[in-house]
Design a protein around this motif. Structure first.
Motif, PDB file in Angstrom:
ATOM      1  N   SER A  68      37.464  50.388  48.688  1.00 39.24           N
ATOM      2  CA  SER A  68      37.089  51.421  49.658  1.00 39.24           C
ATOM      3  C   SER A  68      38.022  51.496  50.867  1.00 39.24           C
ATOM      4  O   SER A  68      38.189  52.556  51.453  1.00 39.24           O
ATOM      5  N   LEU A  69      38.619  50.376  51.243  1.00 35.40           N
ATOM      6  CA  LEU A  69      39.523  50.373  52.404  1.00 35.40           C
ATOM      7  C   LEU A  69      40.984  50.553  52.003  1.00 35.40           C
ATOM      8  O   LEU A  69      41.874  50.456  52.839  1.00 35.40           O
ATOM      9  N   GLY A  70      41.230  50.791  50.710  1.00 35.84           N
ATOM     10  CA  GLY A  70      42.576  51.110  50.258  1.00 35.84           C
ATOM     11  C   GLY A  70      43.348  49.952  49.655  1.00 35.84           C
ATOM     12  O   GLY A  70      44.420  50.171  49.097  1.00 35.84           O
ATOM     13  N   ASP A  71      42.857  48.720  49.769  1.00 35.01           N
ATOM     14  CA  ASP A  71      43.573  47.614  49.148  1.00 35.01           C
ATOM     15  C   ASP A  71      43.382  47.680  47.637  1.00 35.01           C
ATOM     16  O   ASP A  71      42.408  48.234  47.147  1.00 35.01           O
ATOM     17  N   ARG A  72      44.364  47.146  46.913  1.00 32.53           N
ATOM     18  CA  ARG A  72      44.357  47.245  45.455  1.00 32.53           C
ATOM     19  C   ARG A  72      44.418  45.873  44.817  1.00 32.53           C
ATOM     20  O   ARG A  72      45.029  44.959  45.357  1.00 32.53           O
ATOM     21  N   ASP A  73      43.809  45.805  43.648  1.00 36.29           N
ATOM     22  CA  ASP A  73      43.878  44.602  42.826  1.00 36.29           C
ATOM     23  C   ASP A  73      44.369  44.964  41.438  1.00 36.29           C
ATOM     24  O   ASP A  73      44.111  46.064  40.937  1.00 36.29           O
ATOM     25  N   THR A  74      45.040  44.004  40.826  1.00 34.38           N
ATOM     26  CA  THR A  74      45.332  44.054  39.397  1.00 34.38           C
ATOM     27  C   THR A  74      44.114  43.479  38.683  1.00 34.38           C
ATOM     28  O   THR A  74      43.190  42.954  39.331  1.00 34.38           O
ATOM     29  N   LEU A  75      44.118  43.521  37.382  1.00 31.93           N
ATOM     30  CA  LEU A  75      43.022  42.913  36.638  1.00 31.93           C
ATOM     31  C   LEU A  75      42.905  41.434  36.980  1.00 31.93           C
ATOM     32  O   LEU A  75      41.817  40.947  37.298  1.00 31.93           O
ATOM     33  N   SER A  76      44.023  40.707  36.974  1.00 29.31           N
ATOM     34  CA  SER A  76      43.947  39.265  37.220  1.00 29.31           C
ATOM     35  C   SER A  76      43.520  38.948  38.652  1.00 29.31           C
ATOM     36  O   SER A  76      42.707  38.045  38.864  1.00 29.31           O
ATOM     37  N   SER A  77      44.010  39.686  39.637  1.00 23.14           N
ATOM     38  CA  SER A  77      43.617  39.379  41.022  1.00 23.14           C
ATOM     39  C   SER A  77      42.162  39.752  41.289  1.00 23.14           C
ATOM     40  O   SER A  77      41.456  39.034  42.007  1.00 23.14           O
ATOM     41  N   TYR A  78      41.684  40.842  40.684  1.00 20.99           N
ATOM     42  CA  TYR A  78      40.282  41.224  40.864  1.00 20.99           C
ATOM     43  C   TYR A  78      39.357  40.206  40.197  1.00 20.99           C
ATOM     44  O   TYR A  78      38.365  39.765  40.782  1.00 20.99           O
ATOM     45  N   LEU A  79      39.698  39.801  38.976  1.00 18.19           N
ATOM     46  CA  LEU A  79      38.887  38.796  38.284  1.00 18.19           C
ATOM     47  C   LEU A  79      38.857  37.481  39.053  1.00 18.19           C
ATOM     48  O   LEU A  79      37.808  36.830  39.147  1.00 18.19           O
ATOM     49  N   GLU A  80      39.976  37.089  39.618  1.00 20.04           N
ATOM     50  CA  GLU A  80      40.010  35.853  40.403  1.00 20.04           C
ATOM     51  C   GLU A  80      39.060  35.954  41.597  1.00 20.04           C
ATOM     52  O   GLU A  80      38.291  35.023  41.868  1.00 20.04           O
ATOM     53  N   LYS A  81      39.066  37.092  42.290  1.00 19.05           N
ATOM     54  CA  LYS A  81      38.169  37.282  43.427  1.00 19.05           C
ATOM     55  C   LYS A  81      36.709  37.299  42.989  1.00 19.05           C
ATOM     56  O   LYS A  81      35.847  36.718  43.660  1.00 19.05           O
ATOM     57  N   LEU A  82      36.425  37.939  41.870  1.00 24.20           N
ATOM     58  CA  LEU A  82      35.054  37.948  41.358  1.00 24.20           C
ATOM     59  C   LEU A  82      34.600  36.533  41.001  1.00 24.20           C
ATOM     60  O   LEU A  82      33.516  36.091  41.406  1.00 24.20           O
ATOM     61  N   ARG A  83      35.425  35.826  40.271  1.00 24.15           N
ATOM     62  CA  ARG A  83      35.041  34.489  39.789  1.00 24.15           C
ATOM     63  C   ARG A  83      34.911  33.473  40.923  1.00 24.15           C
ATOM     64  O   ARG A  83      34.123  32.538  40.833  1.00 24.15           O
ATOM     65  N   LYS A  84      35.667  33.654  41.995  1.00 26.18           N
ATOM     66  CA  LYS A  84      35.578  32.741  43.141  1.00 26.18           C
ATOM     67  C   LYS A  84      34.500  33.168  44.140  1.00 26.18           C
ATOM     68  O   LYS A  84      34.294  32.496  45.136  1.00 26.18           O
ATOM     69  N   GLY A  85      33.819  34.287  43.873  1.00 27.62           N
ATOM     70  CA  GLY A  85      32.733  34.727  44.737  1.00 27.62           C
ATOM     71  C   GLY A  85      33.151  35.522  45.952  1.00 27.62           C
ATOM     72  O   GLY A  85      32.331  35.788  46.838  1.00 27.62           O
ATOM     73  N   TYR A  86      34.416  35.939  46.016  1.00 26.20           N
ATOM     74  CA  TYR A  86      34.858  36.773  47.137  1.00 26.20           C
ATOM     75  C   TYR A  86      34.065  38.075  47.145  1.00 26.20           C
ATOM     76  O   TYR A  86      33.640  38.544  48.194  1.00 26.20           O
ATOM     77  N   TYR A  87      33.899  38.663  45.959  1.00 24.66           N
ATOM     78  CA  TYR A  87      33.024  39.829  45.784  1.00 24.66           C
ATOM     79  C   TYR A  87      31.804  39.384  44.997  1.00 24.66           C
ATOM     80  O   TYR A  87      31.935  38.769  43.941  1.00 24.66           O
TER      81      TYR A  87
END
Length: 133
Positions: free
Chosen positions: A44-63
């Motif tokens: 929503s704020l314009g930052d972007r993730d690749t599949l691997s970076s988004y999955l890493e954030k999900l798995r570590k609880g960032y999101y």
């Protein structure tokens, strides 16, 4: 709309439901299975993730998604590409901070062989409704 187009749109609706439910449920392997390896996930704020970076954030609880409503307003099929126009309304925790999102959203799916893969996501925050006078 012909039956083939209606059937493809039904598939896309089901896939959208699966991808949103997977992140709410914390089933990140199921989410990954739906994604194209070249996923571009914009936030929503314009930052972007690749599949691997988004999955890493999900798995570590960032999101951590608690609730997502995602009404679909239209699906545009052009060849092996599906554009899903709708909304993404959610309650989530981002790096320990609770947020509520009200976004218009565009999801892009591409068909490889007989399989649809989630390729891109672009949300746009909606303006808040004006207060009643």
């Amino acid at each position: 709309m012909d039956n083939a187009t209606a059937a493809e749109k039904d598939k896309i609706v089901a896939l959208e439901e699966k991808r949103y439910q997977a992140v709410v449920d914390g089933d990140y392997d199921a989410f990954e299975d739906l994604c194209h390896q070249r996923l571009v996930y914009t936030h929503s704020l314009g930052d972007r993730d690749t599949l691997s970076s988004y999955l890493e954030k999900l798995r570590k609880g960032y999101y951590r998604y608690h609730r997502i409503d995602h009404p679909i307003e239209d699906i545009v099929l052009i060849g092996d590409t599906a554009l899903v126009l709708g909304q993404m309304n959610a309650d989530l925790t981002v790096n320990g901070t609770h947020k509520t999102l009200a976004n218009s959203a565009l999801s892009v799916w591409i068909k490889e062989g007989e399989t649809w893969k989630f390729l891109a996501y672009q949300p746009t925050p909606r303006k808040a409704a004006p207060a009643a006078a």
